[in-house]
Scaffold this motif. Structure first.
Motif, PDB file in Angstrom:
ATOM      1  N   GLU A   1     -54.199  51.642 117.613  1.00 41.65           N
ATOM      2  CA  GLU A   1     -54.122  53.215 115.974  1.00 41.65           C
ATOM      3  C   GLU A   1     -53.731  54.415 116.891  1.00 41.65           C
ATOM      4  O   GLU A   1     -53.049  55.515 116.309  1.00 41.65           O
ATOM      5  CB  GLU A   1     -55.684  53.395 116.497  1.00 41.65           C
ATOM      6  N   SER A   2     -53.862  54.444 118.837  1.00 37.02           N
ATOM      7  CA  SER A   2     -53.134  55.824 119.099  1.00 37.02           C
ATOM      8  C   SER A   2     -51.667  56.034 119.301  1.00 37.02           C
ATOM      9  O   SER A   2     -51.269  57.283 118.964  1.00 37.02           O
ATOM     10  CB  SER A   2     -53.741  55.844 120.156  1.00 37.02           C
ATOM     11  N   THR A   3     -50.742  54.605 118.863  1.00 37.44           N
ATOM     12  CA  THR A   3     -49.838  54.636 118.722  1.00 37.44           C
ATOM     13  C   THR A   3     -48.815  53.976 117.850  1.00 37.44           C
ATOM     14  O   THR A   3     -47.464  54.155 117.495  1.00 37.44           O
ATOM     15  CB  THR A   3     -48.604  54.012 120.083  1.00 37.44           C
TER      16      THR A   3
ATOM     17  N   THR B   1     -49.228  54.605 104.679  1.00 38.70           N
ATOM     18  CA  THR B   1     -49.282  54.979 105.583  1.00 38.70           C
ATOM     19  C   THR B   1     -48.214  54.675 106.817  1.00 38.70           C
ATOM     20  O   THR B   1     -48.336  53.611 107.086  1.00 38.70           O
ATOM     21  CB  THR B   1     -50.274  56.832 106.364  1.00 38.70           C
ATOM     22  N   GLN B   2     -47.452  55.150 107.884  1.00 38.23           N
ATOM     23  CA  GLN B   2     -47.358  54.788 109.351  1.00 38.23           C
ATOM     24  C   GLN B   2     -48.336  54.076 110.031  1.00 38.23           C
ATOM     25  O   GLN B   2     -47.928  53.248 110.451  1.00 38.23           O
ATOM     26  CB  GLN B   2     -46.162  55.684 109.352  1.00 38.23           C
ATOM     27  N   GLU B   3     -49.463  55.274 110.474  1.00 41.60           N
ATOM     28  CA  GLU B   3     -50.218  54.614 111.040  1.00 41.60           C
ATOM     29  C   GLU B   3     -51.110  53.279 109.947  1.00 41.60           C
ATOM     30  O   GLU B   3     -51.175  52.984 110.997  1.00 41.60           O
ATOM     31  CB  GLU B   3     -51.489  55.848 111.147  1.00 41.60           C
ATOM     32  N   GLN B   4     -51.103  53.083 109.274  1.00 39.73           N
ATOM     33  CA  GLN B   4     -51.859  52.557 108.530  1.00 39.73           C
ATOM     34  C   GLN B   4     -51.333  51.031 108.780  1.00 39.73           C
ATOM     35  O   GLN B   4     -51.638  50.191 108.743  1.00 39.73           O
ATOM     36  CB  GLN B   4     -52.151  52.249 107.032  1.00 39.73           C
TER      37      GLN B   4
ATOM     38  N   VAL C   1     -44.185  53.069 114.349  1.00 41.69           N
ATOM     39  CA  VAL C   1     -43.451  53.023 112.594  1.00 41.69           C
ATOM     40  C   VAL C   1     -42.356  53.630 112.550  1.00 41.69           C
ATOM     41  O   VAL C   1     -41.824  53.078 111.685  1.00 41.69           O
ATOM     42  CB  VAL C   1     -44.979  52.665 111.963  1.00 41.69           C
ATOM     43  N   SER C   2     -43.147  55.093 112.868  1.00 41.29           N
ATOM     44  CA  SER C   2     -41.932  56.205 112.472  1.00 41.29           C
ATOM     45  C   SER C   2     -40.405  55.798 113.326  1.00 41.29           C
ATOM     46  O   SER C   2     -39.088  56.067 112.565  1.00 41.29           O
ATOM     47  CB  SER C   2     -42.404  57.495 113.485  1.00 41.29           C
ATOM     48  N   SER C   3     -40.792  55.311 114.590  1.00 39.87           N
ATOM     49  CA  SER C   3     -39.171  54.762 115.247  1.00 39.87           C
ATOM     50  C   SER C   3     -38.697  54.144 114.730  1.00 39.87           C
ATOM     51  O   SER C   3     -37.380  53.746 114.574  1.00 39.87           O
ATOM     52  CB  SER C   3     -39.392  54.719 116.779  1.00 39.87           C
ATOM     53  N   TYR C   4     -39.395  52.816 114.571  1.00 37.58           N
ATOM     54  CA  TYR C   4     -38.825  51.486 113.918  1.00 37.58           C
ATOM     55  C   TYR C   4     -38.065  51.977 112.408  1.00 37.58           C
ATOM     56  O   TYR C   4     -36.598  51.979 112.191  1.00 37.58           O
ATOM     57  CB  TYR C   4     -40.456  50.617 112.965  1.00 37.58           C
TER      58      TYR C   4
END
Length: 88
Positions: free
Chosen positions: A28-30, A16-19, A35-38
């Motif tokens: 972890e909070s951001t 996932t993006q978070e992983q 990753v989504s913004s990248y």
């Protein structure tokens, strides 16, 4: 950076993006948001962050910068062939 390659490599790795973000050292909070913004191209990661993504995703750093898609795929195949474990 070719943004679609980051997303493609992440999905291929089953992350996932978070992983991905957390594995690359992002808080972890951001992690998901960064990753989504990248991946969307809203922001560009610094080279050092992209190198961490490459390490986590097991792709060469240059994979994210090659303009030609076929050449990028060729480089990725060569990289994986070069670093695949030797069979006993």
């Amino acid at each position: 950076m070719i943004t679609k390659r980051l997303k493609s490599a992440r999905i291929s790795a089953g992350l996932t993006q978070e992983q991905l973000g957390v594995a690359a050292g992002i808080d972890e909070s951001t992690a998901r948001g960064r990753v989504s913004s990248y991946e969307t191209g809203a922001y560009r990661p610094v080279f050092e962050t992209l190198c961490l993504f490459a390490k986590v995703l097991d792709v060469p750093e240059c994979y994210f910068y090659i303009i030609d898609d076929q050449f990028a795929d060729d480089v990725l195949q060569l990289y994986r062939k070069r670093y695949e474990p030797l069979s006993p």
